[in-house]
Design a protein around this motif. Structure first.
Motif, PDB file in Angstrom:
ATOM      1  N   LEU A   8      10.581  -1.724  -5.002  1.00 19.96           N
ATOM      2  CA  LEU A   8      12.016  -1.572  -5.259  1.00 19.96           C
ATOM      3  C   LEU A   8      12.593  -0.427  -4.440  1.00 19.96           C
ATOM      4  O   LEU A   8      13.695  -0.514  -3.900  1.00 19.96           O
ATOM      5  N   GLU A   9      11.799   0.640  -4.311  1.00 21.10           N
ATOM      6  CA  GLU A   9      12.253   1.792  -3.528  1.00 21.10           C
ATOM      7  C   GLU A   9      12.279   1.468  -2.045  1.00 21.10           C
ATOM      8  O   GLU A   9      13.131   1.921  -1.308  1.00 21.10           O
TER       9      GLU A   9
ATOM     10  N   ARG B  44      14.453  -7.377 -18.029  1.00 16.87           N
ATOM     11  CA  ARG B  44      14.940  -7.582 -19.394  1.00 16.87           C
ATOM     12  C   ARG B  44      16.378  -8.093 -19.368  1.00 16.87           C
ATOM     13  O   ARG B  44      17.087  -7.945 -18.394  1.00 16.87           O
ATOM     14  N   ARG B  45      16.725  -8.728 -20.459  1.00 19.72           N
ATOM     15  CA  ARG B  45      18.057  -9.299 -20.582  1.00 19.72           C
ATOM     16  C   ARG B  45      19.080  -8.181 -20.815  1.00 19.72           C
ATOM     17  O   ARG B  45      18.896  -7.314 -21.664  1.00 19.72           O
TER      18      ARG B  45
ATOM     19  N   TYR C 224      13.918  -3.645 -14.069  1.00 21.81           N
ATOM     20  CA  TYR C 224      13.692  -2.257 -14.461  1.00 21.81           C
ATOM     21  C   TYR C 224      12.573  -1.673 -13.619  1.00 21.81           C
ATOM     22  O   TYR C 224      11.680  -2.408 -13.168  1.00 21.81           O
ATOM     23  N   SER C 225      12.593  -0.372 -13.403  1.00 23.26           N
ATOM     24  CA  SER C 225      11.529   0.255 -12.608  1.00 23.26           C
ATOM     25  C   SER C 225      10.901   1.407 -13.371  1.00 23.26           C
ATOM     26  O   SER C 225      11.434   1.857 -14.382  1.00 23.26           O
TER      27      SER C 225
ATOM     28  N   LYS D 184      19.587  -4.312 -10.285  1.00 29.83           N
ATOM     29  CA  LYS D 184      19.312  -5.494  -9.457  1.00 29.83           C
ATOM     30  C   LYS D 184      19.165  -6.706 -10.358  1.00 29.83           C
ATOM     31  O   LYS D 184      18.537  -6.614 -11.412  1.00 29.83           O
ATOM     32  N   SER D 185      19.669  -7.850  -9.924  1.00 37.06           N
ATOM     33  CA  SER D 185      19.470  -9.082 -10.675  1.00 37.06           C
ATOM     34  C   SER D 185      18.033  -9.555 -10.459  1.00 37.06           C
ATOM     35  O   SER D 185      17.516  -9.551  -9.338  1.00 37.06           O
ATOM     36  N   THR D 186      17.363  -9.967 -11.520  1.00 34.68           N
ATOM     37  CA  THR D 186      15.963 -10.386 -11.436  1.00 34.68           C
ATOM     38  C   THR D 186      15.783 -11.584 -10.511  1.00 34.68           C
ATOM     39  O   THR D 186      14.873 -11.615  -9.680  1.00 34.68           O
ATOM     40  N   VAL D 187      16.673 -12.576 -10.664  1.00 34.36           N
ATOM     41  CA  VAL D 187      16.532 -13.777  -9.842  1.00 34.36           C
ATOM     42  C   VAL D 187      16.745 -13.446  -8.361  1.00 34.36           C
ATOM     43  O   VAL D 187      15.992 -13.898  -7.492  1.00 34.36           O
TER      44      VAL D 187
END
Lengths: 255, 199
Positions: free
Chosen positions: A107-108, A132-133, A141-142, A155-158
């Protein structure tokens, strides 16, 4: 046909297996080598070791236990935790791990995914996504290894899953944080959302308690593998029974 | 002595340990003499076809491997490079392989039923009687390129609409697309069969 995979996940702190609830309050469950041996003998298809504190702890301990695992394990295993560079990855793969899984460092620096793929090959680069929702969407999440550091990345998961695939990752493990440790089954809706937008293998993680939870993830979300930790560690589910149930439900697994 | 050719891939340790578990001494080597004098040679390969071929070329091992007369087992990418060429390349040109077996390695395409890489345990069936595998058995696969059925395919596995060469054989050269060193008891048994045939 390719068998659906049953994956046992061992969260490791200093060589000991621990388990928390919703990523919190970790309790020691046993020695990582003993548990790995037990699951291997029971017919698990793959093992994942999450060194959940490795980001800041002793790297040599890490290398030593990976080597001990590689000496006796004759099934594939993946190591996650604190892999921030090609050098970190090389150390772990050379010690005998088959795959490495990266999460927060990807993510970084998303470019790390392609760097690792170019050097070691797509097949050994797994990206873990903690999600998570939030309201009506799923967010990444990070730094979820510790309560103090967990943060919403916005960020959106999808979208992140699609990006991870474009960058060359060989597999996604989707850790659904809301269902983790709660034992109400996998987050099918979230898994479907990611499955529909990706073509690399997808592994469900978080929430498994009963054999039917696995059936639903395979049948409804069409995941390639299901990962569980607590349900196996606490002997709520035993792998041979689980596999027998899946076969009865017409889901192809390795016996 | 079994020699595992050091092609620079990352699975050298797991292969060496697989032979350890069978109480069979195996040495990882890049030395042409050691490779030529081995009782059997294992050709591993993890990563990218062009990198592995480049490494073999740099080490001056192309001719040496092509001319080996003892049993040789290529594993995964190590099997793919036994063929003439591969679509896995860093430019638009195909990567030339060792050309010991005729055929071309092509990319697996994702479909409605199949994700890529082909990763996990899949059932392998022999179509020709061979020394490595009798009855249908599951082995661990992880690859994004493959060889469809050829004249030298002795065992196959199905993945979606693809028929994948799982075990190939020509004279003393063998190859497995799957990883016997990561295929539990079935994998150990197959390696034992190879050793038995080789030593």
């Amino acid at each position: 046909m390719l068998c659906k995979r049953i994956i046992a996940c061992l969260d490791v702190v200093n060589g000991k297996v621990v388990k928390g609830t919703k990523f919190r309050d970790h309790k020691i469950l046993g020695d990582s080598i003993e548990l790995a041996q037990r699951y291997r003998d029971q017919g698990v298809d793959e093992l994942v070791f999450y060194d959940i504190t490795a980001s800041c702890e002793n790297r040599r301990v890490h290398e030593f236990w990976i080597d001990s695992m590689a000496r006796f394990l004759d099934i594939p295993f993946c190591v996650a935790g604190g892999i921030r560079s090609r050098d970190d990855a090389r150390l772990i793969l050379n010690a005998g791990a088959d795959k490495i899984s990266i999460n927060s460092p990807a993510l970084e620096n998303p470019g790390l995914i392609s760097e690792l793929v170019q050097e070691f090959g797509q097949q050994c680069v797994v990206v873990g996504i903690d999600s998570r929702r939030v309201h009506n969407t799923f967010m990444v999440y990070s730094h979820t290894g510790s309560e103090l550091t967990t943060k919403n990345t916005a960020k959106s998961t999808v979208e992140w899953a699609k990006e991870v695939q474009t960058l060359g990752a060989g597999e996604i493990v989707l850790n659904c944080m809301d269902s983790d440790g709660v034992g109400k089954g996998y987050d099918i809706e979230q898994l479907i959302a990611v499955r529909q937008q990706t073509t690399i293998p997808l592994i469900a993680s978080g929430g498994a308690k009963t054999a039917m939870d696995f059936v639903r993830a395979f049948r409804e979300a069409k995941v390639d593998g299901c990962l569980a930790a607590g349900a196996f560690h606490r002997n709520e589910l035993c792998i041979p029974d689980l596999k027998a149930f899946l076969i009865k439900e017409d889901i192809g697994v390795r016996i | 002595m079994i020699v595992i050719v050091d092609t620079g891939g990352a699975n050298l340790a797991s292969l060496r340990y697989a032979f350890d578990r069978l109480n069979q001494k195996a040495k990882v080597s890049q030395d042409p003499n050691e490779i030529q004098n081995a009782k059997a040679v294992i050709l591993p390969g993890v990563g990218h076809a062009s990198h592995v071929m480049k490494k073999i070329e740099t080490l001056g091992l192309i001719k040496i491997i092509q001319n080996l007369a003892q049993p040789v087992l290529g594993i995964c990418l190590g099997m793919q490079i036994l063929f003439e060429e591969s679509e896995e390349s860093i430019d638009k040109m195909n990567t030339p392989g060792l050309g010991i077996l005729p055929g071309k390695v092509i990319a697996l395409k994702p479909s409605k039923y199949t994700t890529v890489p082909h990763m996990g345990w899949n059932k392998v069936k022999s179509i020709t009687h061979n020394a490595l595998l009798d009855s249908p058995t599951e082995f661990y696969f992880v690859h994004s390129y493959f060889i469809s059925e050829t004249a030298h395919t002795v065992s196959v596995c199905s993945y979606g609409e693809n028929k994948i060469s799982a075990i190939v054989n020509k004279n003393n050269f063998w190859g497995t697309q799957f990883h016997p060193e990561r295929s539990g008891l079935s994998g150990s048994l197959l390696l034992k069969q190879f050793i038995k045939a080789a030593l």
